[in-house]
Design a protein around this motif. Structure first.
Motif, PDB file in Angstrom:
ATOM      1  N   ALA B  31       0.843  -1.197   0.000  1.00 34.31           N
ATOM      2  CA  ALA B  31       0.000   0.000   0.000  1.00 34.31           C
ATOM      3  C   ALA B  31       0.879   1.248   0.000  1.00 34.31           C
ATOM      4  O   ALA B  31       0.632   2.204  -0.734  1.00 34.31           O
ATOM      5  CB  ALA B  31      -0.917  -0.012   1.212  1.00 34.31           C
ATOM      6  N   GLN B  32       1.942   1.206   0.818  1.00 33.01           N
ATOM      7  CA  GLN B  32       2.833   2.356   0.885  1.00 33.01           C
ATOM      8  C   GLN B  32       3.536   2.577  -0.450  1.00 33.01           C
ATOM      9  O   GLN B  32       3.688   3.700  -0.922  1.00 33.01           O
ATOM     10  CB  GLN B  32       3.857   2.118   1.996  1.00 33.01           C
ATOM     11  N   ALA B  36       3.227   6.058  -2.556  1.00 34.49           N
ATOM     12  CA  ALA B  36       4.367   6.924  -2.831  1.00 34.49           C
ATOM     13  C   ALA B  36       4.849   6.784  -4.272  1.00 34.49           C
ATOM     14  O   ALA B  36       4.936   7.763  -5.005  1.00 34.49           O
ATOM     15  CB  ALA B  36       5.509   6.585  -1.862  1.00 34.49           C
ATOM     16  N   ASN B  37       5.132   5.546  -4.673  1.00 34.61           N
ATOM     17  CA  ASN B  37       5.856   5.360  -5.930  1.00 34.61           C
ATOM     18  C   ASN B  37       4.965   5.399  -7.161  1.00 34.61           C
ATOM     19  O   ASN B  37       5.444   5.587  -8.261  1.00 34.61           O
ATOM     20  CB  ASN B  37       6.624   4.036  -5.921  1.00 34.61           C
ATOM     21  N   ILE B  38       3.681   5.151  -6.980  1.00 32.58           N
ATOM     22  CA  ILE B  38       2.813   5.203  -8.155  1.00 32.58           C
ATOM     23  C   ILE B  38       1.922   6.435  -8.102  1.00 32.58           C
ATOM     24  O   ILE B  38       2.007   7.299  -8.969  1.00 32.58           O
ATOM     25  CB  ILE B  38       2.000   3.905  -8.287  1.00 32.58           C
ATOM     26  N   LEU B  39       1.115   6.574  -7.062  1.00 30.26           N
ATOM     27  CA  LEU B  39       0.200   7.720  -7.014  1.00 30.26           C
ATOM     28  C   LEU B  39       0.970   9.027  -6.857  1.00 30.26           C
ATOM     29  O   LEU B  39       0.726   9.994  -7.573  1.00 30.26           O
ATOM     30  CB  LEU B  39      -0.805   7.541  -5.885  1.00 30.26           C
ATOM     31  N   GLY B  40       1.899   9.060  -5.916  1.00 28.99           N
ATOM     32  CA  GLY B  40       2.656  10.290  -5.686  1.00 28.99           C
ATOM     33  C   GLY B  40       3.415  10.710  -6.929  1.00 28.99           C
ATOM     34  O   GLY B  40       3.380  11.861  -7.357  1.00 28.99           O
ATOM     35  N   ARG B  41       4.091   9.745  -7.537  1.00 26.57           N
ATOM     36  CA  ARG B  41       4.887  10.043  -8.725  1.00 26.57           C
ATOM     37  C   ARG B  41       3.977  10.468  -9.879  1.00 26.57           C
ATOM     38  O   ARG B  41       4.292  11.397 -10.626  1.00 26.57           O
ATOM     39  CB  ARG B  41       5.698   8.807  -9.122  1.00 26.57           C
ATOM     40  N   ALA B  42       2.829   9.774 -10.013  1.00 31.60           N
ATOM     41  CA  ALA B  42       1.898  10.126 -11.086  1.00 31.60           C
ATOM     42  C   ALA B  42       1.409  11.563 -10.917  1.00 31.60           C
ATOM     43  O   ALA B  42       1.264  12.293 -11.893  1.00 31.60           O
ATOM     44  CB  ALA B  42       0.726   9.165 -11.109  1.00 31.60           C
ATOM     45  N   PHE B 171       3.621  13.341   1.501  1.00 28.22           N
ATOM     46  CA  PHE B 171       3.947  13.713   0.133  1.00 28.22           C
ATOM     47  C   PHE B 171       2.728  13.580  -0.769  1.00 28.22           C
ATOM     48  O   PHE B 171       2.426  14.456  -1.578  1.00 28.22           O
ATOM     49  CB  PHE B 171       5.098  12.850  -0.398  1.00 28.22           C
ATOM     50  N   PHE B 172       2.011  12.476  -0.606  1.00 30.70           N
ATOM     51  CA  PHE B 172       0.838  12.254  -1.450  1.00 30.70           C
ATOM     52  C   PHE B 172      -0.172  13.379  -1.293  1.00 30.70           C
ATOM     53  O   PHE B 172      -0.667  13.925  -2.275  1.00 30.70           O
ATOM     54  CB  PHE B 172       0.194  10.908  -1.102  1.00 30.70           C
TER      55      PHE B 172
END
Lengths: 291, 330
Positions: B31-32, B36-42, B171-172
């Motif tokens: 979930a994390q 971070a790595n998919i939603l945040g980056r997107a 961050f998200f």
């Protein structure tokens, strides 16, 4: 004085390479209105395919190894260009932006597939003995012969293109197609075929540049972006679609790059773009471009 | 109109609750990772793509300089903020350095707009690409200001209410808040007189000029706005990556932003985020689909297929399907 002459000669030999590569870009743009963002990929295709032919022959000490590599590289690039026009671009003639986007897609895939096939190691052709070594040049002294050959090839390309476009039947068809495609078609000429021929010719020029460039300097991934950028800048500065303009642009950019590197190394890139911005501000169509 | 606002609020609430939903259905570490790595980056990529979609949708300008402009904000932040390695200027806190970064990107946007002001369509595409690559090569070769090839590291971001900025949740939500504000701002701006003039320029610059508007100034201002938007993405991206290097603004990154915008569709600002999400998911799971190292072939093919089949991207596809559906009902 000697140093200045060397820098100018370096600039001119670099300009010669830039002209060979950018002339293909300019030809396709000027006559087809296609911004070929995959132009750098054609450079890579020519370099890598040419090298694949060159290497085994060179290992056998065949005197024609380089020539065979050159021919293979040019053919591969021309074929790739023709296929691109035939399969992807031909049927969306006139949708300039969409064509540019398609070629961007092609360039991504080609660069990645070349990396997959040939790996990331840099390669370099060895020029045949007849044009290897150094030649005495007044003021400069010994200078690599191959670089002088580069200037000769560029001159031949420029004159050849001019003759082709202005003195042959094919050139007449091409020029007519620029002004009025429908009328050309009505005269019984296969316009799509002319388009493919132009694309193949532009790609072949890029291929010629690819093998010559990869003899003068190493061939590696990332060169596609570099030569696409150079083609863009040269054509923007010199004038879109004008062969003479491309020559002027190539000489300006080649000289600016060498002078910049000699005078202020870490800021030399800026000089190129100052020239580009200045030309755009004063003549948006480029120095010799048609308004 | 009210229905659409409610729909938009509902969609926003759904996205805002995504981390909770993910935490509920996935194991904690996954979930994390998604947050971070998919939603945040997107979201970060989406903001940069939004600046391009804004220009393309309402001005008709396809600028390839937007990733470079985002990088200008990132570099300005990294150059001035205290604690970055190596220390170039330093001395400023995040509260001062972030606005400075946004100012830098806005100015760069204005500059790009001014240089390209007399060009359109493919000419604009070529010129913005050339400018982007010029800045990239400058940054890559300049050691004194940008530490050359290595770039500047250790830009960790400020503390938000006592929590580390790079905490995935913090961050998200910061990225989501920024993206939502920018999106609303864009939708508001295009209904303002300025936005209407901009759309007039897209459709017929001569007529707008004949009405007495200064076309050039409006165009340059639009690039300034896009520069600010891209800068927000650049600042967030730099903090996400704990620093910035020339690769962030190279040809690949420049083209990636274009890919996202085109996949999402250059017809609606939301397309930017849709495209960036598709891109990031492909980027992350390319290994499972085809081959880990051949991500570029995969995304290039997707891009090519979209350009060939549906030039207005996923949002265009959606509205076409909707028209088809409503057409059948009638």
């Amino acid at each position: 004085m000697d140093l200045a002459a060397t820098i100018v000669l370096n600039g001119l030999t670099l300009a010669a390479l830039y002209f060979i590569v950018a002339s293909g870009f300019s030809l396709v743009f000027g006559l087809m209105r296609v911004v070929n963002m995959a132009h750098g990929s054609l450079y890579l295709i020519a370099g890598y395919v040419g090298y694949a032919v060159f290497e085994p022959l060179y290992d056998q000490d065949a005197w024609y190894a380089w020539h065979a590599g050159l021919a293979a590289g040019i053919l591969a690039a021309a074929l790739a260009g023709a296929l691109m026009q035939k399969i992807l671009l031909g049927w969306m003639q006139g949708q300039e932006l969409r064509q540019a986007l398609v070629t961007i897609g092609v360039s991504i895939i080609v660069a990645d597939q070349i990396l997959a096939f040939y790996g990331g190691n840099p390669r370099q052709f060895f020029a045949p003995d007849s044009i290897f070594g150094s030649t005495q040049v007044p003021l400069v002294g010994g200078y690599p012969t191959f670089r002088l050959v580069q200037i000769g090839v560029a001159l031949a390309v420029g004159v050849g293109l001019w003759l082709l476009l202005n003195r042959t039947r094919l050139g007449m068809m091409i020029r007519a197609g620029v002004d009025d495609r429908e009328m050309l078609g009505a005269c019984g000429i296969n316009v799509p075929l002319v388009g493919i021929a132009v694309f193949a010719l532009g790609a072949a020029l890029c291929g010629l540049g690819g093998v010559i460039g990869s003899t003068a300097q190493p061939l590696a991934m990332g060169q596609d972006g570099r030569f696409l950028l150079i083609s863009l800048v040269v054509v923007i500065v010199g004038g879109m679609g004008s062969i003479a303009g491309t020559a002027v642009g190539a000489v300006l950019i080649g000289l600016a790059e060498q002078l910049g590197q000699a005078l202020f190394p870490t800021y030399s890139v800026v000089l190129t773009f100052v020239i580009m911005a200045a030309v755009l501000a004063m003549r948006p169509q480029g120095i010799l471009g048609r308004a | 109109m009210r229905e659409r606002v409610l729909l938009a609020l509902g969609a926003f609430a759904l996205v805002a609750l995504l981390p909770f939903l993910l935490a509920a259905i996935l194991p904690a570490n996954q979930a994390q990772f998604w947050t971070a790595n998919i939603l945040g980056r997107a979201l970060v990529f989406g903001i940069v793509a939004l600046s391009l979609t804004f220009l393309a949708t309402y001005g008709g300008f396809i600028s390839l300089a937007q990733m470079m402009i985002a990088g200008v904000a990132g570099y300005a932040l990294a150059v001035f903020v205290e604690g970055a390695v190596p220390r170039v200027v330093g001395g400023l806190g995040y509260l001062a350095a972030i606005p400075l970064g946004l100012l830098a990107s806005t100015l760069m946007g204005l500059l790009v707009g001014a240089i390209a002001v007399r060009t359109r369509d493919i000419y604009l595409l070529m010129i913005t690409l050339a400018l982007a690559m010029g800045v990239f090569r400058f940054v890559e070769t300049n050691i004194a200001w940008f530490n050359g090839y290595e770039g500047i590291r250790n830009v960790v971001g400020p503390n938000v209410f006592g929590r580390d900025f790079r905490d995935p949740w913090v961050f998200f939500y910061v990225a989501l808040g920024t993206a939502a504000l920018l999106l609303v701002g864009v939708l508001y701006l295009v209904r303002s007189p300025f936005g209407l003039v901009l759309q007039g320029i897209r459709d017929n610059p001569r007529r707008v000029a004949a009405l007495g508007y200064n076309v050039a100034l409006h165009r340059i201002a639009a690039f300034g706005v896009a520069g600010f938007i891209a800068g927000c993405g650049g600042v967030l991206g730099t903090i996400y990556n704990i620093g910035i290097s020339p690769g962030t603004i190279g040809l690949g990154a420049t083209v990636n932003v274009l890919i996202m915008s085109v996949i999402g569709g250059l017809g609606h600002p939301l397309g930017a985020f849709l495209g960036s999400l598709v891109f990031t998911v492909f980027d992350t799971f390319a290994a499972n689909l085809y081959d880990r190292d051949r991500f570029n072939t995969l995304i290039g093919t997707v891009f090519l297929v979209i350009v060939l089949l549906s030039p207005d991207g996923l949002t265009g596809l959606a509205s076409r399907l909707r028209r088809l559906a409503t057409g059948r009902r009638e």
